[in-house]
Motif scaffolding. Structure first.
Motif, short mmCIF file in Angstrom:
data_model
loop_
_atom_site.label_atom_id
_atom_site.label_comp_id
_atom_site.label_asym_id
_atom_site.label_seq_id
_atom_site.Cartn_x
_atom_site.Cartn_y
_atom_site.Cartn_z
N LEU A 103 0.88 -1.09 0.04
CA LEU A 103 -0.04 -0.15 -0.04
C LEU A 103 0.80 1.24 -0.01
CD1 LEU A 103 -2.90 -0.74 2.75
CD2 LEU A 103 -2.81 -1.15 0.23
N LYS A 104 1.78 1.26 0.64
CA LYS A 104 2.83 2.41 0.75
C LYS A 104 4.32 2.29 1.36
CE LYS A 104 3.01 6.78 2.92
NZ LYS A 104 2.14 8.10 3.70
N GLN A 105 5.19 2.64 0.42
CA GLN A 105 6.45 2.53 1.07
C GLN A 105 7.35 4.12 0.94
OE1 GLN A 105 9.09 -0.41 -1.37
NE2 GLN A 105 9.21 -1.37 0.67
N GLU A 106 8.01 4.12 2.12
CA GLU A 106 8.28 5.68 2.10
C GLU A 106 9.21 5.92 3.12
OE1 GLU A 106 6.30 10.09 2.77
OE2 GLU A 106 5.00 8.55 1.94
N ASN A 107 10.17 6.90 3.14
CA ASN A 107 11.23 7.19 3.95
C ASN A 107 10.84 8.43 4.56
OD1 ASN A 107 12.53 4.84 3.73
ND2 ASN A 107 14.04 5.94 1.83
N TYR A 108 11.06 8.53 6.04
CA TYR A 108 10.98 9.83 6.73
C TYR A 108 12.07 10.36 7.39
CZ TYR A 108 5.83 8.76 6.46
OH TYR A 108 4.67 8.54 5.80
N GLY A 109 12.41 11.43 6.65
CA GLY A 109 13.75 12.25 6.99
C GLY A 109 14.83 11.37 7.14
N GLY A 110 15.09 10.57 6.16
CA GLY A 110 16.42 9.64 5.96
C GLY A 110 16.82 8.90 7.34
N THR A 111 15.72 8.83 8.32
CA THR A 111 15.90 7.93 9.54
C THR A 111 14.92 6.48 9.55
OG1 THR A 111 14.67 9.33 10.94
CG2 THR A 111 16.96 9.71 11.02
N ILE A 112 13.97 6.87 9.07
CA ILE A 112 12.88 5.71 9.34
C ILE A 112 12.46 5.46 7.97
CG2 ILE A 112 10.63 4.94 10.20
CD1 ILE A 112 11.24 6.69 12.77
N GLY A 113 12.15 4.14 7.50
CA GLY A 113 11.54 3.70 6.43
C GLY A 113 10.42 2.85 7.00
N ILE A 114 9.32 2.95 6.03
CA ILE A 114 8.10 2.16 6.37
C ILE A 114 7.50 1.53 5.09
CG2 ILE A 114 7.49 3.63 8.36
CD1 ILE A 114 4.89 4.45 6.46
N SER A 115 7.05 0.34 5.36
CA SER A 115 6.11 -0.48 4.22
C SER A 115 5.05 -0.80 4.92
CB SER A 115 7.19 -1.54 3.81
OG SER A 115 8.53 -0.98 3.11
N ILE A 116 3.98 -0.64 4.10
CA ILE A 116 2.44 -1.04 4.64
C ILE A 116 2.32 -1.87 3.72
CG2 ILE A 116 0.32 -0.32 5.29
CD1 ILE A 116 1.75 2.61 6.16
N TYR A 117 1.53 -3.28 4.07
CA TYR A 117 0.97 -4.41 3.25
C TYR A 117 -0.40 -4.52 3.66
CZ TYR A 117 5.76 -4.77 1.75
OH TYR A 117 7.19 -4.72 1.47
N GLN A 118 -1.16 -4.90 2.73
CA GLN A 118 -2.64 -5.36 3.00
C GLN A 118 -2.71 -6.71 2.50
OE1 GLN A 118 -5.87 -3.19 1.27
NE2 GLN A 118 -6.90 -3.49 3.18
N MET A 119 -3.48 -7.54 3.23
CA MET A 119 -3.92 -9.01 2.85
C MET A 119 -4.89 -9.15 1.83
SD MET A 119 -2.72 -12.38 3.45
CE MET A 119 -3.27 -13.78 3.70
N ASN A 120 -4.57 -9.65 0.73
CA ASN A 120 -5.57 -9.94 -0.34
C ASN A 120 -6.73 -10.84 0.15
OD1 ASN A 120 -4.40 -8.05 -1.88
ND2 ASN A 120 -2.91 -9.34 -2.82
#
Length: 184
Positions: A167-184
C-alpha cells in the motif's frame, strides 16, 4: 511521545529507558495511521516488537478493541504495562515477554487472527521476510488486514507473495523507512 488521536489523544506515554528501543516519532505515527486508519471500528492488533507499546496503544485509542503486545526485553514489558495502566487500557490488552516467533506460534495455537500487525523490530540484520512468511503460514492476518513494517530507510522490503499488496513504502527524514502491506 504521546497518543496522537482518538480516545486518548494528547496523553503522554512513557518511553523505555536506555537506548535499546527507538520510539516511532509522533510525525511518523500520525502519517502511518492516516494511511492505515485513521480510525478503526473494532478489531485486534498485534504489536510484535512493542517497545513502549506506543503503536499498539495508538491503535486502541483509534478504535481497535483489543491488543497483544510482545517484546523480549523486561524494561519494555514494564513500560508497556505502565502505559496501559496509566490509560486504563489493561482490560483491552495482553502483554507477553517472548521471542517474536514463539509469540506468533502461541497466537496461532490460540486461533487468533489480527486486523493489524505492527512490526517495529531492531533494524540491524532483521529478517522481515521470515517473520511475514511465518505470519502468513500461521494464518494470523485476516483478509484485508494490514501489516506495518518499520525499517532502516536504506532497506527496500520486497514481498514475493501475491497474497500481500504493497500500500505504501516511504522514508521519513532519512532515519525511518516504512512499508505497509494489505492481505488480499
Amino acid at each position: 511521545m504521546r497518543v496522537i488521536s482518538g480516545n486518548h489523544k494528547g496523553r503522554q506515554l512513557k518511553a523505555v529507558p536506555g537506548t535499546s528501543t527507538r520510539p516511532t516519532t509522533d510525525k511518523v505515527k500520525e502519517a502511518v495511521f492516516q494511511r492505515i486508519g485513521p480510525y478503526f471500528d473494532g478489531g485486534s492488533v498485534l504489536d510484535l516488537f512493542a517497545g513502549s507499546g506506543s503503536l499498539g496503544i495508538e491503535a486502541l485509542s483509534r478504535g481497535m478493541e483489543s491488543a497483544i503486545f510482545v517484546d523480549k526485553h523486561p524494561q519494555a514489558i514494564h513500560t508497556i504495562k505502565h502505559n496501559l495502566e496509566t490509560l486504563k487500557l489493561t482490560g483491552q490488552a495482553e502483554v507477553f515477554r517472548a521471542d517474536a516467533y514463539r509469540a506468533l506460534k502461541a497466537s496461532a495455537k490460540r486461533g487468533l487472527q489480527f486486523e493489524l500487525i505492527l512490526l517495529d523490530p531492531p533494524y540491524s540484520k532483521f529478517d522481515y521476510l521470515k517473520v511475514i512468511e511465518s505470519i502468513l503460514a500461521l494464518n494470523l492476518i485476516k483478509k484485508d488486514g494490514i501489516i506495518y513494517c518499520e525499517h532502516d530507510p536504506s532497506e527496500q522490503l520486497s514481498m514475493g507473495d501475491d497474497r500481500l499488496q504493497l500500500l505504501k513504502q516511504e522514508n521519513y527524514g532519512g532515519t525511518i523507512g516504512i512499508s505497509i502491506y494489505q492481505m488480499n
